[in-house]
Write a protein that holds these residues in place. Structure first.
Motif: not given
Length: 95
Positions: A21-28
């Motif tokens: 979820x953290x990685x997806x948040x960064x990519x967003x």
């Protein structure tokens, strides 16, 4: 322009569960044009993000949505920078 420092907090054991979820948040943040770069803090751990193109309130709301922040893995410190001059490749930060 802002630098967001994500410093280790009281729940490091939860990092594995929240990493995707953290990685997806960064990519967003990158896809939205808000995050210009991010990386690890050395040697103590945690991370740093360079953000631009939004006001502090909007950034605080975005940072609060990071699963690492909301899950207690890191605490966020936001540092605002008022850039006065930049090398030509970084002029986009002079908004």
């Amino acid at each position: 322009m802002f630098v967001v420092l994500l410093k280790p907090s009281g729940q490091p054991g939860r990092a594995g569960d929240l990493l995707a979820g953290h990685k997806a948040w960064l990519e967003k943040g990158l896809a939205d044009g808000v995050f210009a770069l991010w990386g690890s803090l050395k040697p103590e751990g945690g991370g740093a993000i360079m953000a631009h193109g939004l006001d502090r309130a909007a950034l605080e709301k975005r940072v609060a949505a990071d699963p690492f922040v909301s899950g207690g893995v890191v605490r966020a410190e936001i540092v605002e920078i008022a850039p006065a001059r930049a090398e030509s490749r970084l002029e986009f930060l002079l908004d």
